[in-house]
Design a protein around this motif. Structure first.
Motif, mmCIF file in Angstrom:
data_model
loop_
_atom_site.group_PDB
_atom_site.id
_atom_site.type_symbol
_atom_site.label_atom_id
_atom_site.label_comp_id
_atom_site.label_asym_id
_atom_site.label_seq_id
_atom_site.Cartn_x
_atom_site.Cartn_y
_atom_site.Cartn_z
ATOM 1 N N UNK A 232 0.857 -1.190 0.000
ATOM 2 C CA UNK A 232 0.000 0.000 0.000
ATOM 3 C C UNK A 232 0.892 1.238 0.000
ATOM 4 N N UNK A 233 0.784 2.052 -1.026
ATOM 5 C CA UNK A 233 1.541 3.296 -1.138
ATOM 6 C C UNK A 233 0.631 4.479 -0.839
ATOM 7 N N UNK A 234 1.220 5.671 -0.859
ATOM 8 C CA UNK A 234 0.423 6.872 -0.683
ATOM 9 C C UNK A 234 -0.462 7.127 -1.887
ATOM 10 N N UNK A 235 -1.466 7.963 -1.719
ATOM 11 C CA UNK A 235 -2.437 8.212 -2.786
ATOM 12 C C UNK A 235 -1.781 8.783 -4.041
ATOM 13 N N UNK A 236 -0.702 9.520 -3.878
ATOM 14 C CA UNK A 236 -0.031 10.119 -5.032
ATOM 15 C C UNK A 236 1.173 9.352 -5.510
ATOM 16 N N UNK A 237 1.356 8.123 -5.043
ATOM 17 C CA UNK A 237 2.519 7.321 -5.407
ATOM 18 C C UNK A 237 2.100 6.120 -6.242
ATOM 19 N N UNK A 238 3.039 5.586 -7.005
ATOM 20 C CA UNK A 238 2.762 4.451 -7.862
ATOM 21 C C UNK A 238 4.032 3.644 -8.089
ATOM 22 N N UNK A 239 3.868 2.401 -8.536
ATOM 23 C CA UNK A 239 5.025 1.581 -8.908
ATOM 24 C C UNK A 239 5.297 1.704 -10.403
ATOM 25 N N UNK A 240 4.347 2.256 -11.141
ATOM 26 C CA UNK A 240 4.466 2.334 -12.590
ATOM 27 C C UNK A 240 5.653 3.210 -12.974
ATOM 28 N N UNK A 241 6.560 2.637 -13.742
ATOM 29 C CA UNK A 241 7.762 3.354 -14.146
ATOM 30 C C UNK A 241 8.790 3.499 -13.054
ATOM 31 N N UNK A 242 8.544 2.883 -11.886
ATOM 32 C CA UNK A 242 9.437 3.009 -10.740
ATOM 33 C C UNK A 242 10.162 1.707 -10.423
ATOM 34 N N UNK A 243 9.489 0.589 -10.621
ATOM 35 C CA UNK A 243 10.050 -0.703 -10.247
ATOM 36 C C UNK A 243 9.347 -1.823 -11.006
ATOM 37 N N UNK A 244 10.083 -2.862 -11.390
ATOM 38 C CA UNK A 244 9.442 -4.033 -11.999
ATOM 39 C C UNK A 244 9.044 -5.078 -10.958
ATOM 40 N N UNK A 245 9.339 -4.822 -9.693
ATOM 41 C CA UNK A 245 9.119 -5.824 -8.648
ATOM 42 C C UNK A 245 7.674 -5.889 -8.181
ATOM 43 N N UNK A 246 6.899 -4.830 -8.420
ATOM 44 C CA UNK A 246 5.497 -4.807 -8.006
ATOM 45 C C UNK A 246 4.627 -4.403 -9.188
ATOM 46 N N UNK A 247 3.411 -4.916 -9.189
ATOM 47 C CA UNK A 247 2.431 -4.550 -10.214
ATOM 48 C C UNK A 247 1.121 -4.219 -9.516
ATOM 49 N N UNK A 248 0.241 -3.572 -10.252
ATOM 50 C CA UNK A 248 -1.065 -3.222 -9.705
ATOM 51 C C UNK A 248 -1.845 -4.484 -9.354
ATOM 52 N N UNK A 249 -2.532 -4.459 -8.228
ATOM 53 C CA UNK A 249 -3.349 -5.583 -7.780
ATOM 54 C C UNK A 249 -4.626 -5.609 -8.625
ATOM 55 N N UNK A 250 -4.832 -6.648 -9.423
ATOM 56 C CA UNK A 250 -6.002 -6.664 -10.314
ATOM 57 C C UNK A 250 -7.328 -6.712 -9.562
ATOM 58 N N UNK A 251 -7.311 -7.211 -8.332
ATOM 59 C CA UNK A 251 -8.547 -7.313 -7.549
ATOM 60 C C UNK A 251 -8.800 -6.081 -6.691
ATOM 61 N N UNK A 252 -7.758 -5.305 -6.432
ATOM 62 C CA UNK A 252 -7.879 -4.140 -5.554
ATOM 63 C C UNK A 252 -7.101 -2.981 -6.171
ATOM 64 N N UNK A 253 -7.695 -2.326 -7.125
ATOM 65 C CA UNK A 253 -7.018 -1.241 -7.811
ATOM 66 C C UNK A 253 -6.661 -0.133 -6.835
ATOM 67 N N UNK A 254 -5.387 0.223 -6.828
ATOM 68 C CA UNK A 254 -4.880 1.186 -5.857
ATOM 69 C C UNK A 254 -3.901 0.548 -4.904
ATOM 70 N N UNK A 255 -3.922 -0.790 -4.824
ATOM 71 C CA UNK A 255 -2.928 -1.549 -4.076
ATOM 72 C C UNK A 255 -2.025 -2.270 -5.068
ATOM 73 N N UNK A 256 -0.948 -2.865 -4.545
ATOM 74 C CA UNK A 256 0.028 -3.510 -5.420
ATOM 75 C C UNK A 256 0.414 -4.877 -4.858
#
Length: 270
Positions: A232-256
């Motif tokens: 769980x990251x902050x509302x303004x943070x993302x893993x996209x373009x930051x790391x290949x180790x985490x991806x968006x959680x398909x069941x819970x958009x906004x978590x990874x």
């Protein structure tokens, strides 16, 4: 000095904070001016003063159930999925990394405490860490001002889990304080014990790091995450373009969630 000790950068947009947050330290030490404070720190004769400067420069902004929609995702469908996956071992380990003064960790502890019947026989281990010793000390004390308690916390939970304390403050009840372990820890270092977490919260911290440091921190988080862990990251943070180790959680958009196939190569690169 801030970056060397914590990995955090003081961007141009935040440099106004230097004089603002250090003035109280200048007055408390009777130094008269910011220049004298700088000279005193540079002289190196008072390590405690340097520690106090670092603590003052860190941004400890947080609140109970910060970004409530994210908490509803985490403590709703994501936790239900973990509950099912951990039925045999009946243990869930949670790491609040960069916990500041502890409100988010206590928010999770409240949620579990209010559902005791559901979690009978389970071990719920909540670890909260921060690089600021001052923030960790406050978190351990469970002592908050009226303003801090009112931010994000319903009145019913305030009445249930807090007791009035002298000086118009409120203190979290001992039962809840015992539910969270607090430690001083830098995200630049390997994850603390047990180093295998089912839930990791690292919120509104990564944005203060350089790209290089952010990659290192993501690697630390990935190594500490169970294969099916939730991040769980902050509302303004993302893993996209930051790391290949985490991806968006398909069941819970906004978590990874962690990508197991990406971790070995990512660890080697980091």
């Amino acid at each position: 000095m801030l970056e060397q000790r914590t990995g955090q950068q003081l961007a141009m947009s935040r440099q106004w904070r230097i004089e603002t947050v250090l003035q109280s330290l200048v007055r408390a030490r009777g130094l008269g001016s910011l220049d004298r404070l700088v000279h005193a720190v540079a002289a190196g004769g008072d390590p405690a003063l340097a520690d106090a400067v670092i603590d003052a420069l860190l941004n400890n902004e947080t609140s109970f159930y910060r970004d409530r929609n994210s908490f509803e995702l985490l403590l709703g469908p994501a936790m239900a999925r973990l509950e099912q996956a951990r039925t045999r071992e009946r243990r869930i380990s949670i790491w609040s990394a960069g916990c500041s003064t502890g409100q988010e960790a206590y928010s999770i502890a409240m949620w579990f405490a209010e559902r005791k019947a559901r979690w009978v026989g389970w071990t719920i281990d909540i670890l909260a860490t921060d690089v600021s010793r001052t923030a960790v000390d406050q978190a351990r004390s469970g002592l908050y001002s009226q303003f801090e308690v009112q931010r994000g916390l319903p009145v019913t939970q305030m009445i249930r889990w807090f007791e009035e304390s002298p000086g118009a403050n409120w203190r979290i009840l001992p039962e809840l304080r015992r539910a969270v372990r607090f430690e001083v820890h830098s995200l630049m270092n390997p994850a603390p014990s047990p180093a295998r977490f089912d839930v990791i919260l690292c919120r509104n911290v990564l944005l203060y790091f350089s790209d290089q440091v952010r990659r290192i921190v993501f690697a630390r988080l990935a190594e500490a995450a169970a294969p099916d862990a939730v991040l769980m990251l902050g509302a303004g943070e993302t893993v996209i373009g930051q790391t290949p180790a985490f991806v968006s959680d398909p069941d819970c958009r906004g978590l990874y969630i962690r990508r197991p196939d990406a971790l070995p190569a990512y660890r080697a690169a980091s």
